[in-house]
Design a protein around this motif. Structure first.
Motif: not given
Length: 463
Positions: A196-202, A238-249
């Protein structure tokens, strides 16, 4: 069961790790009954069965030699382990697992080449001795290399090599590669990390000599969440444009694009798992069968209110599917001197056993699945003490269940046993005793079904 604890000594400028063994006594630990090892480690050690005696040994680089050393568990004596000249990578992701399809655990090492390039070495177990057989370099475009993980990704009965990482130093472009069993080609199985327009990464690993926080490398934790016979994974993003990091399946699904055709399968990120999404600042996520029902639940470690504070979350697996499983644990068949007489010794679960099944799926096609037990033990590998193998929607008997265990130096015959007609949704305990006579009637398979335990000896079953 004994406990090995590694620690960072106070005022230790080199950053090397000390280690202490707390010796188990029946169902407890005695804090006063411990052994402090007389050497320190360059990195976290690997627990393995180096000499095939079914007693765990400790492998690593110590302060007394640049060559890998092994501390034999039977008499706590140090010995040179291998003749490699390459440095071990820090953090390493060594593994003790069968990679040559002979049911005997090989030694997988993550090392640095002469030009300091990340590479992977497979030391094949030949008649109980380890010999370098394969060297594999990292993917060329991977700048940040994560921890290697092993799974039967495509359900062919052989171990595949999964490698997460990033194509840039800041992990704005993350990727997961797969090298199939026996192959040297890297195949991307996950490249799309946007939602949804948000880029995530390790989250890249930061190595400090005196860490203020627990340094956690990029790691995939493997487990068959939906019991379809294809292992899934948990990852921290981790949210590339933010600070939050989450667990994903990460769900293992059939390949839908040209880049993963060689693997036949790929990972798909579950972006909208509400319970996981509510856990902020996740640090580690792994699978665990909390309810002892053969269904893998999720455990998440997250940061608390302060940097040194952590919280543990458990999530029940509510996935509803008409799917089946087998849950297998392989013991050593050994015990200490105070074993009761005339009772077959059980021992405890071991690093190194390899498990494979063959069956027929709901469409009548042959289906395989395999797993290694306790193959990795360093840097929060958090592997389960058992293996849960999904069978999909077929309620057929398992045609064959194979179990292989490590063997000592000079022994040419493979220590492997086979059982037939295993009932689905069974919890299996394998007791390989005596270990040097695998085809004897004494190797025991105990399986729990309903409220009853059943025992199978060389194809014969009793209750």
């Amino acid at each position: 069961m004994d406990v090995l604890l590694t620690y960072l000594p106070k005022n230790h400028a080199s950053g090397e790790l000390g280690a202490v063994i707390f010796w188990g006594q029946n169902q407890t630990l005695d804090p006063s009954n411990m052994t402090i090892l007389n050497r320190t480690f360059q990195d976290e050690p690997l627990i393995m069965d180096f000499n095939g005696d079914l007693i765990p040994d400790i492998f690593g680089i110590t302060n007394e030699s640049s060559q890998p050393q092994i501390l034999l568990g039977k008499n706590l004596s140090w010995h040179p382990a291998l003749t490699t000249r390459n440095k071990m990578r820090i953090p390493h992701s060594h593994a003790f697992i069968d990679l040559t399809e002979d049911f005997t655990a090989d030694l997988f090492l993550t090392t640095l080449s002469a030009s300091s390039t990340f590479q992977f070495e497979i030391w094949e177990n030949l008649d109980g001795n380890f010999s370098l057989s394969t060297v594999l370099e990292k993917p060329q475009n991977m700048m940040v290399v994560g921890q290697s993980a092993f799974a039967d990704f495509d359900g062919d009965g052989n171990m595949d090599h999964l490698l997460p990482g990033c194509e840039d130093k800041n992990c704005q472009k993350s990727i997961i590669y797969l090298a199939r069993s026996g192959a040297k080609q890297w195949i991307p199985v996950l490249q799309d990390f946007s939602s949804k327009g948000t880029l995530w990464g390790f989250v890249p690993f930061v190595h400090e000599q005196q860490p203020t926080e627990i340094p956690i490398p990029i790691t995939l934790h493997i487990g068959d969440y939906n019991m379809d016979g294809y292992p899934d994974a948990l990852a921290i993003l981790k949210n590339i444009s933010g600070s939050n990091q989450q667990a994903f399946l990460l769900e293992n699904v059939p390949c839908t694009n040209a880049s993963c055709e060689g693997a036949h399968r790929m990972f798909k990120v579950y972006w909208e798992l509400m319970d996981l999404n509510q856990i902020r600042d996740a640090v580690v996520a792994t699978f665990f069968d909390i309810y002892e029902d053969g269904i893998l639940d999720i455990v998440v470690l997250s940061k608390g209110y302060t940097k040194s504070d952590f919280a543990i979350h458990t999530l029940k697996n509510n996935f509803e599917a008409d799917a089946y499983f087998v849950k297998v644990i392989v013991l050593s068949g050994l015990c200490s001197n105070d074993c009761p007489r005339k009772i077959t010794p059980f021992g405890v679960n071991q690093p190194g056993p390899y498990i494979m099944y063959t069956t027929v799926d709901a469409n009548g096609y042959l289906k395989n699945g395999s797993a290694g037990q306790l193959s990795q033990s360093a840097h929060l590998a958090l592997q389960l003490p058992y293996n849960v193998l999904g069978l999909g929607r077929s309620a057929n008997f398992l045609d064959h269940l194979y179990v292989g265990i490590p063997r000592p130096s000079g022994e040419k015959s493979v220590r492997k046993q086979e059982w037939t007609a295993i009932i689905p949704n069974s919890q299996l305990i394998v007791i390989p005793y005596p270990p040097n006579v695998p085809r004897s009637s004494h190797w025991c398979l105990c399986f729990h079904l309903g409220n009853n335990w059943h025992f199978a000896l060389a194809g014969k079953e009793s209750r």
